[in-house]
Design a protein around this motif. Structure first.
Motif, PDB file in Angstrom:
ATOM      1  N   GLN A   1       4.888   9.309  -1.298  1.00  0.00           N
ATOM      2  CA  GLN A   1       5.600  10.581  -1.141  1.00  0.00           C
ATOM      3  C   GLN A   1       7.072  10.336  -0.800  1.00  0.00           C
ATOM      4  OE1 GLN A   1       4.918  13.939  -1.266  1.00  0.00           O
ATOM      5  NE2 GLN A   1       6.990  14.372  -0.587  1.00  0.00           N
ATOM      6  N   PRO A   2       8.015  10.858  -1.622  1.00  0.00           N
ATOM      7  CA  PRO A   2       9.439  10.692  -1.299  1.00  0.00           C
ATOM      8  C   PRO A   2       9.830  11.479  -0.048  1.00  0.00           C
ATOM      9  CG  PRO A   2       9.110  11.309  -3.613  1.00  0.00           C
ATOM     10  CD  PRO A   2       7.817  11.541  -2.904  1.00  0.00           C
ATOM     11  N   TRP A   3      10.920  11.042   0.588  1.00  0.00           N
ATOM     12  CA  TRP A   3      11.488  11.789   1.701  1.00  0.00           C
ATOM     13  C   TRP A   3      13.006  11.804   1.549  1.00  0.00           C
ATOM     14  CZ3 TRP A   3       9.278   6.917   2.275  1.00  0.00           C
ATOM     15  CH2 TRP A   3      10.127   5.886   2.701  1.00  0.00           C
ATOM     16  N   LEU A   4      13.659  12.716   2.268  1.00  0.00           N
ATOM     17  CA  LEU A   4      15.114  12.805   2.209  1.00  0.00           C
ATOM     18  C   LEU A   4      15.716  11.739   3.104  1.00  0.00           C
ATOM     19  CD1 LEU A   4      17.532  14.515   1.095  1.00  0.00           C
ATOM     20  CD2 LEU A   4      17.573  15.581   3.348  1.00  0.00           C
ATOM     21  N   ALA A   5      16.489  10.836   2.520  1.00  0.00           N
ATOM     22  CA  ALA A   5      17.130   9.779   3.304  1.00  0.00           C
ATOM     23  C   ALA A   5      18.467  10.252   3.871  1.00  0.00           C
ATOM     24  CB  ALA A   5      17.339   8.541   2.444  1.00  0.00           C
ATOM     25  N   HIS A   6      19.284  10.885   3.033  1.00  0.00           N
ATOM     26  CA  HIS A   6      20.582  11.358   3.519  1.00  0.00           C
ATOM     27  C   HIS A   6      21.169  12.415   2.604  1.00  0.00           C
ATOM     28  CE1 HIS A   6      22.054   7.842   0.951  1.00  0.00           C
ATOM     29  NE2 HIS A   6      22.747   8.848   0.449  1.00  0.00           N
ATOM     30  N   ALA A   7      22.124  13.138   3.161  1.00  0.00           N
ATOM     31  CA  ALA A   7      23.032  13.972   2.382  1.00  0.00           C
ATOM     32  C   ALA A   7      24.375  13.256   2.341  1.00  0.00           C
ATOM     33  CB  ALA A   7      23.179  15.352   3.013  1.00  0.00           C
ATOM     34  N   ASN A   8      25.039  13.303   1.194  1.00  0.00           N
ATOM     35  CA  ASN A   8      26.275  12.564   0.990  1.00  0.00           C
ATOM     36  C   ASN A   8      27.459  13.524   0.889  1.00  0.00           C
ATOM     37  OD1 ASN A   8      28.269  11.756  -1.440  1.00  0.00           O
ATOM     38  ND2 ASN A   8      27.750   9.896  -0.330  1.00  0.00           N
ATOM     39  N   ILE A   9      28.497  13.248   1.655  1.00  0.00           N
ATOM     40  CA  ILE A   9      29.744  14.007   1.576  1.00  0.00           C
ATOM     41  C   ILE A   9      30.863  13.033   1.246  1.00  0.00           C
ATOM     42  CG2 ILE A   9      31.372  15.523   2.756  1.00  0.00           C
ATOM     43  CD1 ILE A   9      29.145  16.413   4.591  1.00  0.00           C
ATOM     44  N   VAL A  10      31.623  13.348   0.212  1.00  0.00           N
ATOM     45  CA  VAL A  10      32.754  12.523  -0.212  1.00  0.00           C
ATOM     46  C   VAL A  10      34.040  13.161   0.315  1.00  0.00           C
ATOM     47  CG1 VAL A  10      34.001  11.574  -2.187  1.00  0.00           C
ATOM     48  CG2 VAL A  10      31.502  11.719  -2.234  1.00  0.00           C
ATOM     49  N   THR A  11      34.931  12.349   0.833  1.00  0.00           N
ATOM     50  CA  THR A  11      36.124  12.838   1.505  1.00  0.00           C
ATOM     51  C   THR A  11      37.351  12.026   1.114  1.00  0.00           C
ATOM     52  OG1 THR A  11      37.147  13.183   3.693  1.00  0.00           O
ATOM     53  CG2 THR A  11      35.599  11.349   3.493  1.00  0.00           C
ATOM     54  N   HIS A  12      38.520  12.655   1.232  1.00  0.00           N
ATOM     55  CA  HIS A  12      39.777  11.935   1.014  1.00  0.00           C
ATOM     56  C   HIS A  12      40.285  11.306   2.303  1.00  0.00           C
ATOM     57  CE1 HIS A  12      41.156  15.680   2.795  1.00  0.00           C
ATOM     58  NE2 HIS A  12      42.349  15.138   2.986  1.00  0.00           N
ATOM     59  N   ASP A  13      39.620  11.599   3.432  1.00  0.00           N
ATOM     60  CA  ASP A  13      40.049  11.076   4.738  1.00  0.00           C
ATOM     61  C   ASP A  13      38.798  10.693   5.533  1.00  0.00           C
ATOM     62  OD1 ASP A  13      41.090  10.554   7.267  1.00  0.00           O
ATOM     63  OD2 ASP A  13      42.541  12.200   7.193  1.00  0.00           O
ATOM     64  N   LEU A  14      38.298   9.500   5.273  1.00  0.00           N
ATOM     65  CA  LEU A  14      37.036   9.074   5.874  1.00  0.00           C
ATOM     66  C   LEU A  14      37.133   8.998   7.390  1.00  0.00           C
ATOM     67  CD1 LEU A  14      34.141   8.084   5.292  1.00  0.00           C
ATOM     68  CD2 LEU A  14      35.053   5.749   5.261  1.00  0.00           C
TER      69      LEU A  14
ATOM     70  N   ASN B   1      16.361  13.526  11.918  1.00  0.00           N
ATOM     71  CA  ASN B   1      15.381  13.552  10.829  1.00  0.00           C
ATOM     72  C   ASN B   1      15.898  12.930   9.536  1.00  0.00           C
ATOM     73  OD1 ASN B   1      17.069  15.984  10.783  1.00  0.00           O
ATOM     74  ND2 ASN B   1      15.867  16.560   8.991  1.00  0.00           N
ATOM     75  N   ALA B   2      17.202  12.893   9.313  1.00  0.00           N
ATOM     76  CA  ALA B   2      17.783  12.277   8.119  1.00  0.00           C
ATOM     77  C   ALA B   2      19.217  11.874   8.433  1.00  0.00           C
ATOM     78  CB  ALA B   2      17.741  13.239   6.929  1.00  0.00           C
ATOM     79  N   GLN B   3      19.774  11.024   7.591  1.00  0.00           N
ATOM     80  CA  GLN B   3      21.135  10.555   7.808  1.00  0.00           C
ATOM     81  C   GLN B   3      22.157  11.434   7.089  1.00  0.00           C
ATOM     82  OE1 GLN B   3      21.262   6.419   6.543  1.00  0.00           O
ATOM     83  NE2 GLN B   3      20.925   5.739   8.633  1.00  0.00           N
ATOM     84  N   LEU B   4      23.389  11.321   7.547  1.00  0.00           N
ATOM     85  CA  LEU B   4      24.539  11.873   6.848  1.00  0.00           C
ATOM     86  C   LEU B   4      25.376  10.687   6.383  1.00  0.00           C
ATOM     87  CD1 LEU B   4      25.912  14.604   6.162  1.00  0.00           C
ATOM     88  CD2 LEU B   4      27.295  14.287   8.234  1.00  0.00           C
ATOM     89  N   GLU B   5      25.641  10.620   5.079  1.00  0.00           N
ATOM     90  CA  GLU B   5      26.424   9.536   4.495  1.00  0.00           C
ATOM     91  C   GLU B   5      27.786  10.080   4.088  1.00  0.00           C
ATOM     92  OE1 GLU B   5      25.235   6.266   1.302  1.00  0.00           O
ATOM     93  OE2 GLU B   5      25.715   8.169   0.308  1.00  0.00           O
ATOM     94  N   LEU B   6      28.831   9.454   4.592  1.00  0.00           N
ATOM     95  CA  LEU B   6      30.199   9.851   4.270  1.00  0.00           C
ATOM     96  C   LEU B   6      30.856   8.743   3.471  1.00  0.00           C
ATOM     97  CD1 LEU B   6      31.218  11.204   7.794  1.00  0.00           C
ATOM     98  CD2 LEU B   6      30.157  12.465   5.921  1.00  0.00           C
ATOM     99  N   MET B   7      31.564   9.106   2.401  1.00  0.00           N
ATOM    100  CA  MET B   7      32.207   8.119   1.529  1.00  0.00           C
ATOM    101  C   MET B   7      33.628   8.540   1.185  1.00  0.00           C
ATOM    102  SD  MET B   7      29.404   7.003  -1.342  1.00  0.00           S
ATOM    103  CE  MET B   7      28.083   5.843  -0.972  1.00  0.00           C
ATOM    104  N   GLN B   8      34.492   7.549   1.066  1.00  0.00           N
ATOM    105  CA  GLN B   8      35.813   7.751   0.494  1.00  0.00           C
ATOM    106  C   GLN B   8      36.014   6.740  -0.615  1.00  0.00           C
ATOM    107  OE1 GLN B   8      39.165   7.543   3.185  1.00  0.00           O
ATOM    108  NE2 GLN B   8      40.667   7.912   1.563  1.00  0.00           N
TER     109      GLN B   8
END
Length: 298
Positions: free
Chosen positions: A128-141, A188-195
């Protein structure tokens, strides 16, 4: 998480039949949209909202600012990927090994939203899959990491500069990728931030346009809405609309302008709305512990 789609019926079939979501009827009352459909993984929810039909579907690059994707994990990636493809998804690539012990691929659902699928160590037989993270992309990490770290009360794990890796280019469907990332784990899940430094992430994005198809907002369950709103402001965020006395939810914004929904569920008698009542709200921690137990002793 909320996802605005043009065809809610089709999206419901895709996320249930391909990606392991199940109906979450209790949570539909939290939406102001009559046509909304609430789904859930074992540890998190996904609310499907009607998108503005006058706005076009856009095949946005993964480096564009805003809420860019969600990631599901499973010990069995092949069945998940095959189901997704059979129901209209297109892959950037087949699953790729980046040397982390995981396999990765990005899939675009039938409305071109990006779903990252990660194959993890087979620490248990359940696929069974689960939610690992939501990803937000930013110009200012640095700024966004600071905000979410203060808001969620957790420290971020940061990556080095990732570059000169054709495997990253293939996964992202971009050229000469350079990026930095950070991960926060509030529960319950991670938040992933990327620049992305190449191609460079800009400050402006169509992802935040009102009614635009795509990921619309992230939601956090809080205790005490007034205090949570003040904490969001002190952390560097702001509000779309000022919270009203007696309200059970408030619409905020992070420093980039991404929408953040704060939900105080204490006023609801239905406990089925809460993350704690989901099938396995601590599955990410359970997986990490099981994976660590499999690691050879040093």
């Amino acid at each position: 998480m909320a996802l605005a789609v043009r065809d809610i019926e089709s999206a419901t079939r895709f996320y249930t039949e391909a990606l392991g979501c199940t109906p979450w009827k209790e949570a539909e009352r939290l939406s102001l949209a009559e046509q909304a459909v609430a789904l859930r993984w074992p540890n998190a929810g996904l609310l499907l909202l009607p998108a503005e039909t006058a706005l076009p579907l856009v095949d946005r690059p993964v480096c564009e600012a805003g809420i860019a994707h969600v990631c599901i994990q499973t010990p069995a990636i092949v069945p998940v990927v095959n189901r997704a493809k059979a129901r209209g998804a297109e892959l950037h690539s087949e699953p790729i090994d980046l040397g982390t012990g995981f396999l990765y691929c990005y899939a675009r659902d039938p409305e071109r939203n990006v779903i990252e699928v990660e194959c993890v160590a087979p620490v248990w037989p359940d696929e069974q899959p689960w939610l690992a993270h939501a990803n937000i992309v930013t110009h200012d990490l640095r700024r966004l990491v600071g905000f979410y770290s203060r808001l969620l009360g957790v420290e971020a794990i940061r990556s080095p500069l990732l570059r000169d890796d054709k495997r990253l280019d293939t996964i992202a469907d971009l050229t000469d990728v350079q990026l930095r990332a950070a991960w926060l784990n509030p529960g319950n899940a991670q938040l992933e931030l990327m620049q992305y430094l190449q191609p460079a992430t800009g400050a402006k994005t169509g992802r935040r346009e009102s009614g635009a198809p795509g990921f619309a907002y992230v939601a956090f369950e809080v205790t005490g809405l007034a205090e949570a709103c003040e904490h969001l402001k002190e952390s560097g965020g702001d509000f779309v609309d000022a919270p009203t006395p007696g309200a059970t939810q408030a619409w905020g914004m992070d420093p980039d302008g991404n929408r953040v929904l704060l939900l105080d569920l204490g006023a609801f008698s239905d406990a089925g709305l809460r993350i704690s009542t989901l099938a396995d709200p601590q599955i990410t921690q359970r997986f990490s512990a099981a994976r660590a137990a499999l690691a050879p002793a040093s």
